[in-house]
Design a protein around this motif. Structure first.
Motif, PDB file in Angstrom:
ATOM      1  N   MET A 147       0.831  -1.204   0.000  1.00 42.36           N
ATOM      2  CA  MET A 147       0.000   0.000   0.000  1.00 42.36           C
ATOM      3  C   MET A 147       0.867   1.257   0.000  1.00 42.36           C
ATOM      4  SD  MET A 147      -3.106  -0.839   2.670  1.00 42.36           S
ATOM      5  CE  MET A 147      -3.975   0.676   2.238  1.00 42.36           C
ATOM      6  N   TRP A 148       0.394   2.272  -0.691  1.00 45.10           N
ATOM      7  CA  TRP A 148       1.033   3.586  -0.666  1.00 45.10           C
ATOM      8  C   TRP A 148       1.081   4.083   0.768  1.00 45.10           C
ATOM      9  CZ3 TRP A 148      -1.240   8.938  -1.826  1.00 45.10           C
ATOM     10  CH2 TRP A 148      -0.240   9.820  -2.265  1.00 45.10           C
ATOM     11  N   ASP A 149       2.158   4.753   1.130  1.00 45.19           N
ATOM     12  CA  ASP A 149       2.390   5.125   2.534  1.00 45.19           C
ATOM     13  C   ASP A 149       1.229   5.921   3.122  1.00 45.19           C
ATOM     14  OD1 ASP A 149       4.794   3.835   2.511  1.00 45.19           O
ATOM     15  OD2 ASP A 149       6.023   5.632   2.275  1.00 45.19           O
ATOM     16  N   ASN A 150       0.695   6.894   2.372  1.00 42.16           N
ATOM     17  CA  ASN A 150      -0.393   7.723   2.913  1.00 42.16           C
ATOM     18  C   ASN A 150      -1.656   6.905   3.163  1.00 42.16           C
ATOM     19  OD1 ASN A 150       1.072  10.028   3.106  1.00 42.16           O
ATOM     20  ND2 ASN A 150      -0.003  11.153   1.518  1.00 42.16           N
ATOM     21  N   LEU A 151      -1.918   5.922   2.323  1.00 35.73           N
ATOM     22  CA  LEU A 151      -3.075   5.062   2.560  1.00 35.73           C
ATOM     23  C   LEU A 151      -2.873   4.211   3.799  1.00 35.73           C
ATOM     24  CD1 LEU A 151      -4.145   3.759  -0.971  1.00 35.73           C
ATOM     25  CD2 LEU A 151      -5.218   5.535   0.413  1.00 35.73           C
ATOM     26  N   GLN A 152      -1.700   3.640   3.921  1.00 44.55           N
ATOM     27  CA  GLN A 152      -1.413   2.832   5.104  1.00 44.55           C
ATOM     28  C   GLN A 152      -1.492   3.685   6.366  1.00 44.55           C
ATOM     29  OE1 GLN A 152      -1.062  -0.426   5.187  1.00 44.55           O
ATOM     30  NE2 GLN A 152      -0.779  -0.449   7.398  1.00 44.55           N
ATOM     31  N   ALA A 153      -1.053   4.941   6.279  1.00 44.10           N
ATOM     32  CA  ALA A 153      -1.089   5.837   7.436  1.00 44.10           C
ATOM     33  C   ALA A 153      -2.510   6.147   7.878  1.00 44.10           C
ATOM     34  CB  ALA A 153      -0.345   7.132   7.117  1.00 44.10           C
ATOM     35  N   LEU A 154      -3.476   6.054   6.967  1.00 43.98           N
ATOM     36  CA  LEU A 154      -4.871   6.330   7.329  1.00 43.98           C
ATOM     37  C   LEU A 154      -5.468   5.262   8.238  1.00 43.98           C
ATOM     38  CD1 LEU A 154      -6.496   7.644   4.029  1.00 43.98           C
ATOM     39  CD2 LEU A 154      -6.484   8.825   6.234  1.00 43.98           C
ATOM     40  N   LYS A 155      -4.780   4.139   8.404  1.00 42.86           N
ATOM     41  CA  LYS A 155      -5.363   3.023   9.126  1.00 42.86           C
ATOM     42  C   LYS A 155      -5.217   3.138  10.642  1.00 42.86           C
ATOM     43  CE  LYS A 155      -5.218  -1.044   7.151  1.00 42.86           C
ATOM     44  NZ  LYS A 155      -4.666  -2.314   6.596  1.00 42.86           N
ATOM     45  N   SER A 156      -4.410   4.085  11.125  1.00 40.05           N
ATOM     46  CA  SER A 156      -4.252   4.196  12.586  1.00 40.05           C
ATOM     47  C   SER A 156      -3.817   5.602  12.973  1.00 40.05           C
ATOM     48  CB  SER A 156      -3.224   3.168  13.090  1.00 40.05           C
ATOM     49  OG  SER A 156      -1.960   3.371  12.477  1.00 40.05           O
ATOM     50  N   LYS A 157      -4.214   6.003  14.150  1.00 42.36           N
ATOM     51  CA  LYS A 157      -3.820   7.293  14.707  1.00 42.36           C
ATOM     52  C   LYS A 157      -2.413   7.176  15.315  1.00 42.36           C
ATOM     53  CE  LYS A 157      -8.486   8.894  15.928  1.00 42.36           C
ATOM     54  NZ  LYS A 157      -8.432  10.281  15.481  1.00 42.36           N
ATOM     55  N   PRO A 158      -1.686   8.297  15.450  1.00 41.65           N
ATOM     56  CA  PRO A 158      -2.044   9.677  15.083  1.00 41.65           C
ATOM     57  C   PRO A 158      -1.784  10.014  13.612  1.00 41.65           C
ATOM     58  CG  PRO A 158       0.087   9.683  16.134  1.00 41.65           C
ATOM     59  CD  PRO A 158      -0.381   8.247  16.165  1.00 41.65           C
ATOM     60  N   ALA A 159      -1.139   9.079  12.889  1.00 40.08           N
ATOM     61  CA  ALA A 159      -0.800   9.375  11.492  1.00 40.08           C
ATOM     62  C   ALA A 159      -2.043   9.691  10.674  1.00 40.08           C
ATOM     63  CB  ALA A 159      -0.047   8.193  10.891  1.00 40.08           C
ATOM     64  N   ALA A 160      -3.151   8.977  10.953  1.00 40.33           N
ATOM     65  CA  ALA A 160      -4.376   9.177  10.179  1.00 40.33           C
ATOM     66  C   ALA A 160      -4.884  10.605  10.284  1.00 40.33           C
ATOM     67  CB  ALA A 160      -5.446   8.194  10.645  1.00 40.33           C
ATOM     68  N   ASP A 161      -4.777  11.204  11.474  1.00 37.10           N
ATOM     69  CA  ASP A 161      -5.257  12.579  11.649  1.00 37.10           C
ATOM     70  C   ASP A 161      -4.433  13.560  10.831  1.00 37.10           C
ATOM     71  OD1 ASP A 161      -7.319  11.881  13.425  1.00 37.10           O
ATOM     72  OD2 ASP A 161      -5.920  11.860  15.111  1.00 37.10           O
ATOM     73  N   HIS A 162      -3.127  13.322  10.734  1.00 37.98           N
ATOM     74  CA  HIS A 162      -2.267  14.202   9.938  1.00 37.98           C
ATOM     75  C   HIS A 162      -2.598  14.075   8.446  1.00 37.98           C
ATOM     76  CE1 HIS A 162       0.017  15.279  13.450  1.00 37.98           C
ATOM     77  NE2 HIS A 162       0.435  14.032  13.657  1.00 37.98           N
ATOM     78  N   VAL A 163      -2.798  12.852   7.981  1.00 38.47           N
ATOM     79  CA  VAL A 163      -3.134  12.642   6.570  1.00 38.47           C
ATOM     80  C   VAL A 163      -4.484  13.273   6.248  1.00 38.47           C
ATOM     81  CG1 VAL A 163      -3.647  10.914   4.803  1.00 38.47           C
ATOM     82  CG2 VAL A 163      -1.740  10.559   6.382  1.00 38.47           C
ATOM     83  N   ARG A 164      -5.444  13.098   7.146  1.00 41.84           N
ATOM     84  CA  ARG A 164      -6.777  13.692   6.941  1.00 41.84           C
ATOM     85  C   ARG A 164      -6.673  15.208   6.810  1.00 41.84           C
ATOM     86  NH1 ARG A 164     -11.504  13.297  11.573  1.00 41.84           N
ATOM     87  NH2 ARG A 164     -13.291  13.991  10.320  1.00 41.84           N
ATOM     88  N   ALA A 165      -5.948  15.851   7.703  1.00 42.03           N
ATOM     89  CA  ALA A 165      -5.812  17.309   7.660  1.00 42.03           C
ATOM     90  C   ALA A 165      -5.104  17.752   6.388  1.00 42.03           C
ATOM     91  CB  ALA A 165      -5.053  17.793   8.893  1.00 42.03           C
ATOM     92  N   PHE A 166      -4.067  17.022   6.003  1.00 38.15           N
ATOM     93  CA  PHE A 166      -3.321  17.373   4.793  1.00 38.15           C
ATOM     94  C   PHE A 166      -4.208  17.262   3.561  1.00 38.15           C
ATOM     95  CE2 PHE A 166      -0.848  16.044   1.091  1.00 38.15           C
ATOM     96  CZ  PHE A 166       0.081  17.071   1.005  1.00 38.15           C
TER      97      PHE A 166
END
Length: 293
Positions: A147-166
């Motif tokens: 999976m692309w890094d940003n998609l994988q990051a959406l699967k768990s916090k806190p990374a998901a919150d940063h991707v969502r805001a971006f």
């Protein structure tokens, strides 16, 4: 002089699935359909992703598409009332098929990106949901390396919150570049102005953007991937796996594993990225037609 066949009618309206969800839908009909096709879009799309394909198929089939909750002009209830998970989307898919009165025995579902896992989850629960499924370019299993890094990051916090805001802060970049990312310049393809305007118009309504819906979808994605993998034996509907070899977001290796484990036909589309239904419309039409032969 021979008369030209009348152009198929594109009917865009709404259908109520339950107290919380009303879906915008498109139906393009044939006078004597050989079957029904249901087209399920991905992120950040709307039902207009499939308008050209629907028109190409309409001479022989009744073709349906709808906006998922959180996308286009469909409902966007609060997460307290609707979770936006793949499993909840599966329930909405069942509701649509039932409310639209679709004959399951003559139905092919074409599902890509966020639409594919819900279709497969529903097929595990209801083996007669369709005569066949065509799925591709999504993540059926929890395989971070594919999976692309940003998609994988959406699967768990806190990374998901940063991707969502971006993503929420970069609407124009997403609409301009998402469909072409990872492809060489010569492989870029046309996105209709009607489709682009519809995605832009449907980006946000009230309290929720399509990015927010995507974020909530991914927050429970691993749970639903695990559920799907644990119940692979329950999937008896014939499945065809179609994948772009140049998909940057979800590696073709994911499609190869899925097809091997399901013992399904696999079609790898050379030079095609994450959106075969946009980049290679004629191939998509032929794949759908072939599913009825």
């Amino acid at each position: 002089m021979a008369q030209q066949a009348p152009q198929p009618t594109v009917d865009i309206g709404v259908i109520v699935v339950d107290d919380d969800i009303t879906l915008r839908r498109m139906v393009v009909g044939s006078r004597a359909p050989k079957g029904t096709v249901l087209l399920l879009h991905g992120f950040p799309e709307t039902l207009f992703a499939f308008k050209d394909i629907a028109l190409s198929l309409a001479g022989d089939f009744e073709v349906h598409a709808f906006d998922w909750p959180g996308f286009g002009l469909s409902s966007r209830p609060s997460v307290e009332r609707f979770s936006y998970s793949p499993q909840d989307y599966a329930r909405i898919l069942k509701g649509y098929i039932d409310r639209a009165g679709i004959d399951r025995s003559t139905l092919t579902i074409y599902a890509t990106d966020i639409g594919a896992l819900p279709a497969l989850l529903l097929a595990q629960e209801e083996p007669d949901i369709a005569r066949s499924l065509i799925v591709g370019d999504f993540a059926p299993f929890d395989r971070p390396a594919h999976m692309w890094d940003n998609l994988q990051a959406l699967k768990s916090k806190p990374a998901a919150d940063h991707v969502r805001a971006f993503m929420n802060a970069n609407r124009e970049e997403i609409l301009s570049n998402t469909f072409f990312r990872g492809l060489p310049e010569e492989a870029r393809y046309e996105i209709s102005r009607e489709f682009m305007n519809d995605m832009d118009h449907g980006w946000d309504h009230g309290h929720m953007t399509c990015v927010d819906a995507f974020y909530h979808y991914y927050s429970q994605f691993t749970r639903d991937q695990d559920r799907f993998e644990a119940n692979l034996a329950n999937l008896v509907v014939p499945v065809i796996v179609v994948w772009g070899t140049e998909d940057l977001y979800i590696s073709k290796d994911m499609g190869i594993e899925l097809a091997e484990r399901l013992q399904s036909d696999l079609k790898l589309l050379s030079g095609i990225g994450h959106y075969p239904h946009l980049q290679a419309k004629s191939q998509t039409v032929e794949e759908i037609r072939a599913s009825f032969r």
